[in-house]
Motif scaffolding. Structure first.
Motif, PDB file in Angstrom:
ATOM      1  N   HIS A 199      -1.670   5.899   5.195  1.00 25.97           N
ATOM      2  CA  HIS A 199      -1.605   4.604   4.512  1.00 25.97           C
ATOM      3  C   HIS A 199      -2.752   4.559   3.503  1.00 25.97           C
ATOM      4  O   HIS A 199      -3.872   4.967   3.809  1.00 25.97           O
ATOM      5  N   ALA A 200      -2.477   4.061   2.289  1.00 20.24           N
ATOM      6  CA  ALA A 200      -3.541   3.974   1.282  1.00 20.24           C
ATOM      7  C   ALA A 200      -3.321   2.785   0.370  1.00 20.24           C
ATOM      8  O   ALA A 200      -2.405   2.773  -0.450  1.00 20.24           O
ATOM      9  N   GLY A 201      -4.156   1.757   0.528  1.00 23.09           N
ATOM     10  CA  GLY A 201      -4.240   0.693  -0.455  1.00 23.09           C
ATOM     11  C   GLY A 201      -5.235   1.097  -1.529  1.00 23.09           C
ATOM     12  O   GLY A 201      -5.579   2.276  -1.658  1.00 23.09           O
ATOM     13  N   CYS A 222       0.822  -1.207   0.000  1.00 20.52           N
ATOM     14  CA  CYS A 222       0.000   0.000   0.000  1.00 20.52           C
ATOM     15  C   CYS A 222       0.857   1.260   0.000  1.00 20.52           C
ATOM     16  O   CYS A 222       1.987   1.249   0.477  1.00 20.52           O
ATOM     17  N   GLY A 223       0.300   2.331  -0.519  1.00 20.08           N
ATOM     18  CA  GLY A 223       1.020   3.585  -0.610  1.00 20.08           C
ATOM     19  C   GLY A 223       1.164   4.282   0.731  1.00 20.08           C
ATOM     20  O   GLY A 223       0.355   4.105   1.644  1.00 20.08           O
ATOM     21  N   SER A 224       2.210   5.088   0.841  1.00 15.76           N
ATOM     22  CA  SER A 224       2.396   5.957   2.012  1.00 15.76           C
ATOM     23  C   SER A 224       2.454   7.400   1.538  1.00 15.76           C
ATOM     24  O   SER A 224       3.079   7.713   0.515  1.00 15.76           O
ATOM     25  N   ILE A 225       1.791   8.281   2.280  1.00 19.26           N
ATOM     26  CA  ILE A 225       1.677   9.696   1.909  1.00 19.26           C
ATOM     27  C   ILE A 225       2.250  10.536   3.034  1.00 19.26           C
ATOM     28  O   ILE A 225       1.822  10.427   4.188  1.00 19.26           O
ATOM     29  N   TYR A 226       3.227  11.371   2.705  1.00 23.56           N
ATOM     30  CA  TYR A 226       3.875  12.252   3.668  1.00 23.56           C
ATOM     31  C   TYR A 226       3.553  13.702   3.310  1.00 23.56           C
ATOM     32  O   TYR A 226       3.734  14.110   2.160  1.00 23.56           O
ATOM     33  N   LEU A 227       3.111  14.484   4.287  1.00 27.39           N
ATOM     34  CA  LEU A 227       2.860  15.903   4.071  1.00 27.39           C
ATOM     35  C   LEU A 227       3.534  16.715   5.169  1.00 27.39           C
ATOM     36  O   LEU A 227       3.469  16.351   6.350  1.00 27.39           O
ATOM     37  N   TYR A 228       4.150  17.815   4.772  1.00 29.10           N
ATOM     38  CA  TYR A 228       4.783  18.720   5.735  1.00 29.10           C
ATOM     39  C   TYR A 228       4.468  20.151   5.358  1.00 29.10           C
ATOM     40  O   TYR A 228       4.669  20.565   4.211  1.00 29.10           O
ATOM     41  N   ASP A 229       3.953  20.896   6.324  1.00 31.82           N
ATOM     42  CA  ASP A 229       3.706  22.325   6.154  1.00 31.82           C
ATOM     43  C   ASP A 229       4.766  23.074   6.947  1.00 31.82           C
ATOM     44  O   ASP A 229       4.684  23.178   8.168  1.00 31.82           O
TER      45      ASP A 229
END
Length: 281
Positions: free
Chosen positions: A155-157, A138-145
């Motif tokens: 986490h995103a399948g 599954c995909g992993s998504i990182y966000l930083y402001d």
């Protein structure tokens, strides 16, 4: 729908930086590294103590591996990457799109304390804790402001991707921290690639209908299709307003790189899982 999607995608940065220090291998996104405001990474299967077939840096409590081994692996990661073991916060994923805001009150949840409520994304502006999600294709998504000094990790399948997990993560940061998406720096970690993620044709049609981009799905065997999860998540980041030049794609396939990554699609339940982690400095 993003017009000229492929052209816009070309502005995103591709590639991962490998950190081989401390006897473990983790991957970093170049764009996030340049910010200097966070610690982050995506683990490999190398450097832990779990026996075969979970060898060796397994982070999943949902396999037949001894939980004692899994906790020791988390201690190894914390020690080698400068994290506080007792302040890790583990997502309790359900393949949905719910996002939770967490702080030091949740330190240890899922590891040394009870699990969090079901969710697939975590956000925080608290530098005392480390966000952790689990992955085995599954995909992993990182966000930083960097302006609000806040982060999000998810986490995103295929289910989460279809429910727009990446977009929901960005929207949650906008709501909770008044983040401006044009300020956000984003990354997508390793996941199963376009050529390896075969699904039923009917599911492929759902992706095309939801996102309006034929390029994210291609035909496979009779009754089958392939879905590009990485591009689906990238599209969502763009639709949330994140600038393409602020996005890094680690662009590594968990299914193909057997020596480096676990893969549920390749090996079934007889395998472990990697972790994505993120922490404010």
């Amino acid at each position: 729908m993003i017009k000229e999607f492929e052209k816009i995608c070309s502005k995103a940065e591709c590639g991962a930086v490998e950190d081989n220090s401390g006897g473990i291998i983790t991957l970093n996104a170049p764009g996030l590294l340049r910010t200097g405001g966070i610690k982050h990474g995506f683990t490999s299967r190398i450097g832990g103590i779990s026996p075969k077939p979970f060898d060796s840096l397994n982070f999943s409590f949902n396999r037949a591996d001894d939980p004692v081994n899994v906790r020791k692996n988390y201690r190894i990661l914390a020690e080698k990457r400068g994290l506080d073991y007792d302040k890790l916060v583990l997502v309790n994923h359900e393949h949905g799109c719910k996002v939770l805001r967490v702080s030091k009150k949740e330190a240890g949840r899922g590891l040394t304390r009870e699990k969090l409520p079901f969710s697939d994304g975590l956000i925080t502006d608290d530098p005392e804790i480390t966000l952790v999600t689990g992955h085995a294709d599954c995909g992993s998504i990182y966000l930083y402001d960097p302006k609000k000094h806040a982060i999000g990790l998810a986490h995103a399948g295929w289910k989460g991707a279809l429910l727009r997990m990446a977009q929901r993560l960005a929207e949650s940061m906008m709501k909770e921290f008044s983040s401006d998406p044009s300020d956000m720096v984003a990354a997508l970690g390793p996941c199963i690639c376009f050529d390896c993620f075969e699904v039923d044709s009917s599911l492929g049609e759902k992706f095309k209908a939801e996102f309006g981009q034929s390029s994210i799905v291609k035909e496979g065997r009779p009754g089958k299709a392939y879905v590009d999860i990485e591009s689906v998540l990238l599209l969502q980041l763009l639709e949330a307003g994140i600038r393409p030049e602020n996005i890094s794609l680690m662009h590594r396939c968990t299914y193909e790189e057997k020596e480096l990554f676990y893969s549920y699609r390749r090996d079934g339940a007889g395998t472990g899982a990697m972790s994505a982690y993120m922490k404010l400095i």
